[in-house]
Design a protein around this motif. Structure first.
Motif, PDB file in Angstrom:
ATOM      1  N   TRP A 122      -8.998  -2.240   1.769  1.00 58.54           N
ATOM      2  CA  TRP A 122      -8.088  -2.609   3.145  1.00 58.54           C
ATOM      3  C   TRP A 122      -6.833  -2.200   2.958  1.00 58.54           C
ATOM      4  N   TYR A 123      -6.245  -2.067   1.793  1.00 57.57           N
ATOM      5  CA  TYR A 123      -4.934  -1.407   1.371  1.00 57.57           C
ATOM      6  C   TYR A 123      -4.935  -0.019   1.254  1.00 57.57           C
ATOM      7  N   GLU A 124      -3.710   0.550   1.628  1.00 51.90           N
ATOM      8  CA  GLU A 124      -3.657   2.047   1.142  1.00 51.90           C
ATOM      9  C   GLU A 124      -3.221   1.925  -0.299  1.00 51.90           C
ATOM     10  N   LEU A 143       0.220   0.014  -4.126  1.00 51.25           N
ATOM     11  CA  LEU A 143      -0.607  -0.553  -2.847  1.00 51.25           C
ATOM     12  C   LEU A 143       0.427  -0.802  -1.799  1.00 51.25           C
ATOM     13  N   LYS A 144      -0.021  -0.436  -0.664  1.00 51.48           N
ATOM     14  CA  LYS A 144       0.699  -0.861   0.781  1.00 51.48           C
ATOM     15  C   LYS A 144       0.199  -1.859   1.242  1.00 51.48           C
ATOM     16  N   LEU A 145       0.947  -3.116   1.171  1.00 47.77           N
ATOM     17  CA  LEU A 145       0.698  -4.093   1.770  1.00 47.77           C
ATOM     18  C   LEU A 145       1.154  -4.281   3.301  1.00 47.77           C
TER      19      LEU A 145
END
Length: 244
Positions: A122-124, A143-145
């Motif tokens: 779901w995250y990059e 991780l990009k949240l």
């Protein structure tokens, strides 16, 4: 010397040492990474003798997870679960041995059979890598949240090995099942104390004393020895009545 082999989202890494081996370290604060990564926070996780280092800024979370697999050539995992503090639903990073070298791969854990789950999270995810120190593995990732994220559910785990390149299910001991928690990314200010309730003091005014009307009784006149009968008066004496 490290050798990186990129294959999709796979990263293969040769063994690198820590300045202080996690196997020897009892706290995360003494662990130093030879890849020169430095993190602003770290925590000694309460289960599975694992450690988490992290930096969070502008919705970007950089992590280093350190743990020992349950058996030689086993696997270790760290994950964020967007919906609950459990493994199912986790967006996982799993490090394990592949052809004798340490590899890290992503798994969207929708069920326990990892051969049937997807690898897109779901995250990059970027800067994904893994290191081995003695008998301990380290996972590194960024991780990009979602914006304004202040805390996340996270899950960590260790397992025994792989079958056909897929991690086998972990043990179900209490320590394994309890390896979940909430990672507070942003410090929250303590709530301001509630104002003290206003105290309205009402001074009771004593009720006025009831008026006391004293009536002085006037005694009735004692029956006198003299009384009137018609126009005559009669005086009664010891000797007899005298008619006037």
């Amino acid at each position: 010397m490290a050798r990186l082999v990129m294959l999709g989202i796979w990263v293969v890494v040769l063994v690198l040492p820590l300045v202080v081996s996690p196997g020897e370290s009892q706290t995360c604060t003494s662990q130093k990474f030879t890849n020169n990564k430095v993190y602003t926070n770290c925590t000694d996780l309460q289960d599975l003798s694992a450690y988490l280092h992290w930096t969070y800024f502008n919705s970007t979370l950089s992590i280093a997870f350190v743990a020992a697999p349950s058996k030689t050539d086993g696997w270790v995992a760290w994950a964020i679960n967007p919906t609950a503090t459990k493994m199912i639903g986790s967006q996982a990073l799993i490090a394990f041995k592949s052809n004798g070298s340490l590899t890290v791969k992503t798994y969207n854990i929708s069920e326990y059979d990892l051969s049937k789950v997807g690898t897109k999270l779901w995250y990059e995810v970027s800067e994904l890598s893994a290191e081995e120190y003695n008998k301990t593995y380290g996972i590194f990732a960024t991780l990009k949240l979602p914006e304004m994220t202040e805390k996340v559910n996270h899950v960590w785990q260790v397992g025994p090995g792989t079958s056909n390149g897929v991690p086998l299910i972990h043990a179900k001991n209490s320590e394994n099942l309890q390896a979940t928690g909430i990672l507070q990314l942003v410090e929250t200010a303590p709530p301001a104390p509630a104002p003290a309730p206003e105290t309205n003091l009402t001074v009771a005014t004593p009720a006025p004393s009831p008026e006391t009307n004293l009536t002085v009784a006037t005694p009735a006149p004692a029956p006198g020895p003299i009384w009137a009968t018609g126009r005559k008066r009669v005086i009664r004496t010891v000797i007899g009545d005298i008619l006037l």
